[in-house]
Write an enzyme that holds these catalytic residues in place. Structure first.
Site, PDB file in Angstrom:
ATOM      1  N   LYS A  24       0.822  -1.212   0.000  1.00 24.37           N
ATOM      2  CA  LYS A  24       0.000   0.000   0.000  1.00 24.37           C
ATOM      3  C   LYS A  24       0.855   1.262   0.000  1.00 24.37           C
ATOM      4  O   LYS A  24       0.474   2.281  -0.581  1.00 24.37           O
ATOM      5  CB  LYS A  24      -0.935  -0.011   1.212  1.00 24.37           C
ATOM      6  CG  LYS A  24      -1.994  -1.102   1.178  1.00 24.37           C
ATOM      7  CD  LYS A  24      -2.921  -0.987   2.377  1.00 24.37           C
ATOM      8  CE  LYS A  24      -4.015  -2.044   2.345  1.00 24.37           C
ATOM      9  NZ  LYS A  24      -3.518  -3.381   2.644  1.00 24.37           N
TER      10      LYS A  24
ATOM     11  N   GLU B 163      -2.417   5.804   8.296  1.00 26.52           N
ATOM     12  CA  GLU B 163      -3.199   6.803   7.567  1.00 26.52           C
ATOM     13  C   GLU B 163      -4.128   7.545   8.520  1.00 26.52           C
ATOM     14  O   GLU B 163      -4.476   7.036   9.590  1.00 26.52           O
ATOM     15  CB  GLU B 163      -4.063   6.135   6.481  1.00 26.52           C
ATOM     16  CG  GLU B 163      -3.301   5.582   5.309  1.00 26.52           C
ATOM     17  CD  GLU B 163      -4.214   4.930   4.289  1.00 26.52           C
ATOM     18  OE1 GLU B 163      -3.753   4.715   3.158  1.00 26.52           O
ATOM     19  OE2 GLU B 163      -5.380   4.630   4.617  1.00 26.52           O
TER      20      GLU B 163
ATOM     21  N   ARG C 273      -6.523  -8.886  -7.356  1.00 24.83           N
ATOM     22  CA  ARG C 273      -7.057 -10.248  -7.261  1.00 24.83           C
ATOM     23  C   ARG C 273      -8.571 -10.195  -7.355  1.00 24.83           C
ATOM     24  O   ARG C 273      -9.171  -9.119  -7.412  1.00 24.83           O
ATOM     25  CB  ARG C 273      -6.666 -10.868  -5.915  1.00 24.83           C
ATOM     26  CG  ARG C 273      -7.116 -10.009  -4.729  1.00 24.83           C
ATOM     27  CD  ARG C 273      -6.947 -10.704  -3.401  1.00 24.83           C
ATOM     28  NE  ARG C 273      -7.119  -9.810  -2.268  1.00 24.83           N
ATOM     29  CZ  ARG C 273      -8.282  -9.453  -1.747  1.00 24.83           C
ATOM     30  NH1 ARG C 273      -9.404  -9.895  -2.286  1.00 24.83           N
ATOM     31  NH2 ARG C 273      -8.346  -8.646  -0.698  1.00 24.83           N
TER      32      ARG C 273
END
Length: 660
Positions: free
Chosen positions: A116, A200, A291
């Site tokens: 990420k 975050e 995916r």
């Protein structure tokens, strides 16, 4: 062309991929760990190969064993499913290196998006809006704290190499920050084999909306609508629907444009999902899942397509040819082996009964069948129930109806919990967000009145079953109940349900009529009910307060009984019929593990003083962590476990003495 495909996964997704392969005349090879030997995905495959021990690191995360199984079985291709190695670029490299077709994107695309931290930087550089944050990699504790303060609490800690809610923690203070980081690292390492994290800014009650894309070898990228996945527990999705409802057309179109931009940036191939947070009419990129997603069926139903089939066709070199017009609305509920009333405590065990009604426009994707064992080593998801309707209201009603009639016996499930979510007026009115469960929690569990009623009904059913099981007696004096020559029979019981004790008084009247009340812990008024069972089966009709409803008797034994009401499982244990030894507040004693698992962390030692609420140890079960917490101020007399030790349910973790 692909003739034989190995599925590097287990449970529901392996079984689901096998269905598509069979329709395409592709042979399937299942892999399994020692504890999955008799699993449904193993039995259903054309061929199956054991790849190691129960721990994921020994089997489903063991790249060497999986590649060896593919070579041994002469498989043309490997499908990674979701979770485990599905977003591991090194695994994809090894597959391709051994001349096996990888059903998924190029390893370079996975590598670009799998972490990420890397994906965030790439998207920010490309002008895609991202949530403020940073990677913890290479930062000292002081730096992490400083940067977290700059972002501003609350913050969210995420596993950089994975998703599905694993390795995800919210910290609202400095104290919670490093406890959260330690816990997230352990979960991330266990689930994905990578302990890297990002931090975050946590956007309170944002909507979680994702865009489904498909890419082919010619560079074509097609958007297949979007999905709302905002309703989550433990930061893991449990309700998903498509199209995402109530979104402004301009924002929806802009998210689709940005999703295509993201996919083209990494030359994406196959099925993928670009995820955004929608907050105050602005959206922010959070990650791309390289995916197939757990929630892919809602997209399949509104388009009438098979995304697994398209993954295989794209891997075979075909270009995308899908009608971009979607029809209707689809909604999915994930069914987990867990107890929502005990903070979603996992519930491994044997499924003794599994009944899901079938109906038109209903899809059932399950990885377990009746008689199957749910092991404590993996994610607790049993499967998904998905409903398609002409509109959102019809889809919700269809799903609600099937959840009410679904019966799973032998383990706890969240069926009643997800039913209450989709029936909630705030959900129907589109008041959606990642804090939906927290904001509406009091409505998502049985009320005290409802719970007390079901406990009393269970006790009356216990009395009925006990009466039926009695041998022929010579005289009334041989009975164990409170037989009387005249008047109502009255009995007192101490029962336990979900580790809470109740002192009940029950009156057997006549013609199936009963009265009961709770004496302790909180006395109630007498409740009057009638019970009918015309066919002698396991379904009983209850008349209460001028209404009639159905109760399913799931299990009845000598001193225990379980019922199901609208998907809600309730069990009672009869502790003592005549004793008045009602348990009072604990002042000392042992703290036991509530579920079988591995001791991930021990925070205290013998003779250490602790305060109420202190975390004593952490147990990892079904890929989630569960804290053993001190119930009062006191002193640890003994710690009975070591880190890394495997323990059974009920094993004593610590002995504590309460401070005077």
């Amino acid at each position: 062309m692909i003739k034989r495909l190995l599925i590097a996964n287990r449970g529901e997704i392996s079984f689901r991929i096998q269905k598509t392969c069979k329709s395409m005349n592709i042979e399937t090879v299942a892999v399994y760990s020692d504890v999955d030997k008799h699993a449904i995905h193993v039995k259903n495959a054309d061929k199956s190969i054991c790849i190691g021990g129960a721990e994921s690191s020994e089997s489903y995360l063991n790249i060497k064993s999986i590649i060896s199984a593919a070579i041994t079985s002469k498989s043309d291709a490997i499908h990674p499913g979701y979770g485990f190695l599905s977003e591991n670029a090194n695994f994809a490299d090894e597959v391709i290196k051994n001349n096996i077709n990888f059903i998924g994107p190029d390893p370079s695309s996975i590598r670009a998006m799998a972490l990420k931290s890397t994906a965030r930087k790439m998207m920010a550089d490309a002008g895609v809006p991202v949530v403020p944050g940073f990677s913890t990699e290479g930062n000292s504790k002081e730096d992490i704290l400083k940067r977290s303060k700059e972002i501003g609490f609350p913050i969210i800690i995420k596993a950089s190499a994975g998703g599905g809610g694993k390795g995800m923690k919210i910290a609202r203070s400095e104290k919670e920050l490093f406890l959260g980081i330690d816990s997230a690292k352990r979960e991330a390492k266990s689930s994905f084999g990578n302990s890297k994290l990002i931090v975050e800014k946590y956007l309170e009650n944002a909507r979680h909306v994702e865009v489904q894309i498909l890419g082919d070898m010619e560079g074509n990228i097609q958007v297949l609508s979007d999905r709302d996945c905002s309703t989550q527990r433990r930061y893991q999705k449990i309700i998903e629907e498509s199209p995402a409802p109530g979104i402004d057309k301009e924002i929806r179109n802009e998210m689709a444009i940005q999703a295509i931009k993201v996919a083209k940036k990494v030359s994406y191939l196959g099925a993928g999902t670009v995820e955004f947070l929608l907050y105050k009419n602005k959206f922010y990129f959070i990650e791309m899942n390289t995916r197939l997603q757990v929630e892919h069926p809602v997209t399949e139903l509104i388009y009438g397509i098979d995304l697994v089939e398209w993954q295989i066709r794209i891997a075979n070199g075909e270009n995308i040819k899908i009608d971009s017009c979607n029809k209707g609305h689809a909604i999915e509920a994930r069914i987990y082996a867990e107890n929502p009333e005990l903070d979603f405590l996992p519930s491994p065990g044997k499924i003794s009964n599994l009944t899901i009604p079938k109906s038109k426009n209903l899809r059932i994707d399950f990885g377990y069948s009746e008689g199957g064992d749910v092991p404590p080593y993996y994610d607790p998801m049993l499967g998904k129930i998905i409903a398609l309707g002409r509109n959102r209201e019809q889809a919700i009603n269809s799903l609600s109806n099937v959840l009410k009639e679904t019966k799973i016996v032998g383990i706890d499930t969240n069926i009643d919990f997800v039913r209450r979510i989709i029936e909630h007026q705030s959900f129907k009115k589109l008041l959606l967000g990642t804090d939906f469960i927290k904001n509406n929690s009091k409505d998502l569990f049985p009320s005290t009145v409802e719970k007390n009623l079901l406990l009393g009904i269970s006790l009356c059913l216990f009395m009925i079953k006990r009466s039926e099981a009695k041998k022929i007696l010579l005289t009334p004096w041989d009975t164990k109940d409170n037989w009387r020559h005249f008047g109502a029979n009255v009995e007192k019981f101490i029962i336990e349900s979900e580790k809470i004790q109740y002192n009940f008084e029950c009156f057997t009247l006549n013609k199936g009529k009963y009265s009961f009340r709770i004496l302790e812990p909180n006395p109630t008024k007498l409740v009057n009910i009638s019970i009918f069972n015309n066919d002698g089966g396991r379904e009983f009709k209850i008349r209460y307060n001028k209404k009639i409803f159905k109760i399913f008797l799931a299990k009845g034994e000598e001193n225990s009984l379980s019922i199901i009401y609208k998907g809600y499982n309730l069990s009672i244990n009869i502790l003592d019929k005549f004793s008045s030894n009602y348990k009072v507040e604990m002042t000392s004693g042992s703290l036991d593990t509530p579920v079988p698992g591995k001791v991930a962390k021990v925070y205290v030692k013998s003779n250490q003083k602790v305060r109420s609420g202190d975390v004593l140890a952490v147990i990892e079960a079904m890929k989630m962590e569960h804290s053993i917490i001190s119930p009062f101020d006191g002193t640890v007399k003994e710690i009975s476990v070591r880190e890394g030790e495997q323990v059974d349910e009920g094993y004593t973790i610590a002995e504590i003495e309460k401070s005077s």
